[in-house]
Design a protein around this motif. Structure first.
Motif, PDB file in Angstrom:
ATOM      1  N   CYS A 192       0.848  -1.083   0.014  1.00 31.37           N
ATOM      2  CA  CYS A 192      -0.017   0.165  -0.028  1.00 31.37           C
ATOM      3  C   CYS A 192       0.943   1.256   0.147  1.00 31.37           C
ATOM      4  CB  CYS A 192      -0.835   0.088   1.346  1.00 31.37           C
ATOM      5  SG  CYS A 192      -2.154  -1.326   1.076  1.00 31.37           S
ATOM      6  N   PHE A 193       2.106   1.117   0.535  1.00 34.57           N
ATOM      7  CA  PHE A 193       2.660   2.445   0.716  1.00 34.57           C
ATOM      8  C   PHE A 193       3.909   2.378  -0.442  1.00 34.57           C
ATOM      9  CE2 PHE A 193       1.035   1.355   4.895  1.00 34.57           C
ATOM     10  CZ  PHE A 193       0.167   2.264   4.870  1.00 34.57           C
ATOM     11  N   LEU A 194       4.133   1.430  -1.188  1.00 34.43           N
ATOM     12  CA  LEU A 194       4.990   1.527  -2.424  1.00 34.43           C
ATOM     13  C   LEU A 194       4.339   1.982  -3.638  1.00 34.43           C
ATOM     14  CD1 LEU A 194       6.325  -2.182  -1.914  1.00 34.43           C
ATOM     15  CD2 LEU A 194       7.689   0.003  -1.379  1.00 34.43           C
ATOM     16  N   PRO A 195       5.226   2.471  -4.311  1.00 33.13           N
ATOM     17  CA  PRO A 195       4.730   3.521  -5.598  1.00 33.13           C
ATOM     18  C   PRO A 195       3.992   2.369  -6.461  1.00 33.13           C
ATOM     19  CG  PRO A 195       6.948   3.153  -5.799  1.00 33.13           C
ATOM     20  CD  PRO A 195       6.774   2.779  -4.397  1.00 33.13           C
ATOM     21  N   TRP A 196       2.897   2.545  -7.059  1.00 26.70           N
ATOM     22  CA  TRP A 196       2.137   1.665  -7.833  1.00 26.70           C
ATOM     23  C   TRP A 196       2.205   2.019  -9.198  1.00 26.70           C
ATOM     24  CZ3 TRP A 196      -2.338  -1.830  -6.801  1.00 26.70           C
ATOM     25  CH2 TRP A 196      -2.147  -2.200  -5.212  1.00 26.70           C
ATOM     26  N   ALA A 197       2.665   3.270  -9.722  1.00 30.61           N
ATOM     27  CA  ALA A 197       2.661   3.225 -11.038  1.00 30.61           C
ATOM     28  C   ALA A 197       4.076   4.219 -11.341  1.00 30.61           C
ATOM     29  CB  ALA A 197       1.458   4.267 -11.663  1.00 30.61           C
ATOM     30  N   LEU A 198       4.542   3.860 -12.750  1.00 30.84           N
ATOM     31  CA  LEU A 198       5.697   4.652 -13.083  1.00 30.84           C
ATOM     32  C   LEU A 198       5.331   5.183 -14.445  1.00 30.84           C
ATOM     33  CD1 LEU A 198       8.650   5.297 -12.981  1.00 30.84           C
ATOM     34  CD2 LEU A 198       9.128   2.997 -14.195  1.00 30.84           C
ATOM     35  N   LEU A 199       5.369   6.694 -14.783  1.00 34.21           N
ATOM     36  CA  LEU A 199       5.101   7.222 -15.632  1.00 34.21           C
ATOM     37  C   LEU A 199       6.186   7.517 -16.346  1.00 34.21           C
ATOM     38  CD1 LEU A 199       2.733   8.491 -17.408  1.00 34.21           C
ATOM     39  CD2 LEU A 199       2.774  10.409 -16.146  1.00 34.21           C
ATOM     40  N   ARG A 200       6.669   7.379 -17.793  1.00 32.11           N
ATOM     41  CA  ARG A 200       7.486   7.818 -18.437  1.00 32.11           C
ATOM     42  C   ARG A 200       7.042   8.373 -19.749  1.00 32.11           C
ATOM     43  NH1 ARG A 200      10.017   2.015 -19.142  1.00 32.11           N
ATOM     44  NH2 ARG A 200       7.696   1.821 -19.380  1.00 32.11           N
ATOM     45  N   PRO A 201       7.979   9.627 -20.226  1.00 27.85           N
ATOM     46  CA  PRO A 201       7.445  10.125 -21.319  1.00 27.85           C
ATOM     47  C   PRO A 201       7.436   9.230 -22.537  1.00 27.85           C
ATOM     48  CG  PRO A 201       9.398  11.183 -20.473  1.00 27.85           C
ATOM     49  CD  PRO A 201       9.032   9.973 -19.599  1.00 27.85           C
TER      50      PRO A 201
END
Lengths: 314, 393
Positions: B36-45
């Motif tokens: 729950c406290f880890l990042p869920w998404a990685l957005l790259r250009p």
């Protein structure tokens, strides 16, 4: 009638060249319609002898005649299909239903399916299993006693005149064994098959066998009725093997009902007619009474078992 | 708390007697909590550039944490709802995959990529462990156990309605749909042909050596030896002999045999599958009850009849489990067949590795894993069916 003539099975140790006789110069006649027990300590050659009769083992000498015909004259498979076979491990096919198991040999013989199924159901009834309840069960759903009843039904399916049984009751607990022996004797009284029964259990041999062949070291020690062996042992080995309590063992093979005589039963201790005589003797000693009242299945007095009758039987 | 205060259908004693099952739920729950406290998404250009991690919105964080804690805590008092809880957690993971990716891609250009990050994977792992644990309780009621599969219809609906389309892996799939289908087909073809050949060779061989202990040792030794060669090395080793063979015999070359491509890949796969097929075949054939075999012979079956009517049917369920092992093994090994130009899902894995595009790697790896699970389940079902019908005790 099965006749063994100078039957011999020897094994040669490949490395040492030593010769070992599993069966040596064995001549025997198994009378028709009777149970002959092959009795002896382990390694005495009784199972080897049995397995030579249906050619699961080939003899190295002598011959076996089945109704006067040398068994070597036939293809082994054809011979075996005419001989019922029951083994200690029961050996039901776990992937087939009870009815399919029983129908194995008739199927091999190419008999019409409907007819063999009908016959299988009759046989289940004969061995005391309700066909409606058991026909479609699988072997793993049966108790040991029920499974061996199916084993016997399977051996009888093609109506063979001869039945070979290798320690058929050996894997059962004492209670189930006793019940099955009883049922087996009852079936045999009706069917009168020629039966060869291998056992190491003296009580079983004396109880079931019409004849007993006692083997030792691959050779015949004595052949005769149970009474012969118990009363007139021909050698020290026979006497020792049967033991000092051989008479008691023989009494164990009789039921109280068989020795009961008419008489006045008032005031006597009561026993069931199906009790074996050895147990009845124990009751006499315990109750300090020289006579017992024998009851039938409905609890009615059917006779008196006296000390005198015991003396005559023992 | 005494047992008498609990209703009987809760089966508290059964669970209490299995502290290891409790442990499974603690493990699953804690993983979910951490997730729950880890990042869920990685957005790259774009698909190769560095990107920005995004956490869950606070409301989801709280909800997820509550669900995570509910897993180990309710395992003690309400074991019957555990399949439902695990199934829900897993389904939620898939829903969030779609929802978070869609949210991340909002107002982003077409070439931007939103990929799932550690939080999502850890959550799926934790929820998966909870589902597994629910299967270990041994609940008496079928219905409650089936609820553990809740995630499957949810996943199917999400996929079919396009809710997951924003996920980078599916973006890649969208771009290469035809190629994807082709490589999945090639992967299946490699596995099924390799397995088929192994069974075709291994089954008669197993039957033959099952009656010859010395030959059995030699054959098993050979198959064992092959198994010890690393799969990569085996592929490499086959290039030279098969190439030479194709050069020497032109008609083989016309059949498509050469040092690289499908022929060496199939050869390697077949050799790999041979051991499990042989070994389990031997064990299965030898394991048939000697009593049944003796009875079969004593009743007058010929050797052939005995084999087809008794020995083979009784050996089949055990044998099938060996074939299943072989199949799962081949799905994995087939992934590296691309190295010698044989294609398959390895195509995506290796192009992904070469271009450092993790989405592409996943596009190969996830279907390969699903394929292995599917093949395993299918053959396991067949085994259960045979075992049940033939009632091996």
């Amino acid at each position: 009638m099965i006749e063994l003539q100078h039957l011999e099975k020897k094994y040669v140790n490949e490395t040492s060249g030593e010769i070992f006789y599993a069966v040596k110069d064995l001549s025997l006649v198994f009378p028709d319609g009777k149970i002959t027990a092959l009795l002896g300590p382990s390694g005495c050659g009784k199972t080897t002898t049995l397995r030579m009769i249906n050619r699961l083992i080939e003899p190295t000498g002598g011959q076996i005649l089945l109704d006067g015909q040398d068994i070597m004259a036939q293809r082994p498979e054809d011979l075996r299909r005419q001989i019922g076979y029951v083994i200690q491990q029961i050996g039901l096919f776990p992937h087939l239903s009870v009815v399919q198991n029983v129908a194995t040999v008739p199927d091999l013989l190419g008999r019409p399916r409907a007819q063999t199924r009908e016959r299988a159901r009759e046989l289940l009834e004969l061995v005391g299993l309700e066909p409606g309840q058991f026909a479609d069960k699988h072997p793993h759903e049966l108790s040991g006693g029920q499974a061996q009843r199916v084993g016997v039904a399977r051996a009888l399916a093609a109506d063979p005149p001869v039945l070979l049984m290798d320690e058929p009751f050996g894997a059962l607990d004492p209670l189930a064994r006793d019940k099955l022996q009883e049922a087996f004797l009852d079936i045999q009284r009706r069917l009168q098959k020629t039966i060869v029964l291998v056992t190491h259990d003296i009580d079983e041999a004396l109880r079931l066998g019409d004849r007993v062949a006692l083997l030792t070291g691959g050779e015949l020690a004595q052949f005769g009725t149970p009474n012969d062996l118990v009363r007139h042992p021909e050698s020290e080995f026979v006497r020792q093997f049967l033991g000092e309590d051989a008479l008691l063992r023989q009494l164990a093979g009789l039921t109280a009902a068989q020795l009961a005589q008419p008489g006045d039963a008032t005031g006597l201790p009561q026993i069931s007619g199906t009790l074996n005589v050895r147990s009845a003797l124990s009751v006499m000693l315990g109750q300090r009474s020289d006579a017992l009242a024998v009851l039938d299945a409905h609890g009615q007095v059917q006779g008196v078992l006296t000390w005198q009758a015991l003396e005559e039987a023992g | 708390m005494t047992p008498s205060t609990l209703s009987p259908e809760v089966k508290p004693r059964r669970l209490a007697a299995q502290p290891d099952v409790q442990l499974i739920f603690w493990l699953g729950g804690m993983l979910m909590l951490v997730a729950c406290f880890l990042p869920w998404a990685l957005l790259r250009p774009n698909r190769l550039a560095a990107g920005v991690y995004q956490n869950l919105p606070v409301a989801w964080m709280v909800l997820g944490a509550v669900l995570a804690l509910a897993v180990p805590l309710s395992a003690r008092v309400l074991p019957r709802i555990m399949p439902l809880l695990g199934g829900t957690a897993l389904a939620l993971g898939f829903y969030l995959l779609g929802a978070r990716m869609t949210a991340a891609m909002l107002d982003q250009p077409e070439i931007a990529r939103a990929s799932a990050s550690s939080g999502l994977w850890v959550w799926l792992l934790g929820a998966g462990i909870a589902v597994y644990g629910a299967g270990q309780i041994g609940l008496p009621e079928r219905f409650w156990s089936w609820l553990a599969w809740l995630w499957l219809p949810v996943l199917i609906v999400l996929a079919l309605t396009g809710q997951l389309a924003a996920w980078s892996v599916l973006r890649e799939l969208d771009a290469q749909q035809a190629r994807f289908l082709q490589e999945v087909g090639q992967h299946l073809k490699l596995v099924l042909t390799g397995l088929g050949l192994a069974v075709l060779i291994g089954a008669p061989l197993a039957v033959w050596v099952s009656r010859r202990p010395r030959a059995a040792e030699a054959v098993l030794g050979f198959a064992n030896g092959i198994q010890t060669i690393p799969s990569l090395a085996l592929l490499g080793l086959l290039i030279a002999p098969l190439g030479a063979l194709a050069n020497a015999l032109p008609f083989l070359r016309q059949l498509g045999v050469s040092g690289i491509g499908t022929a060496p890949a199939l050869t390697a796969l077949t050799l790999y599958a041979l051991l499990p097929v042989l070994r389990n075949g031997l064990v299965a054939l030898r394991g048939v009850s000697p009593g049944a075999l003796d009875a079969a012979r004593g009743m007058g079956m010929t050797d052939n009849q005995r084999f087809w009517r008794v020995q083979l049917p009784l050996a089949l369920p055990v044998w099938l489990s060996g074939i299943r092992q072989a199949a799962v093994l081949l799905v994995g090994v087939a992934s590296i067949a691309q190295l010698i130009g044989a294609g398959g899902l390895g195509y995506f894995i290796f192009s992904g590795l070469q271009t450092a595009a993790s989405d592409l790697i996943l596009l190969g790896a996830i279907p390969a894993a699903l394929l292995a699970i599917g093949v395993d389940a299918l053959l396991r079902g067949l085994e259960v069916l045979l075992t049940r019908q033939w009632g091996r005790a």
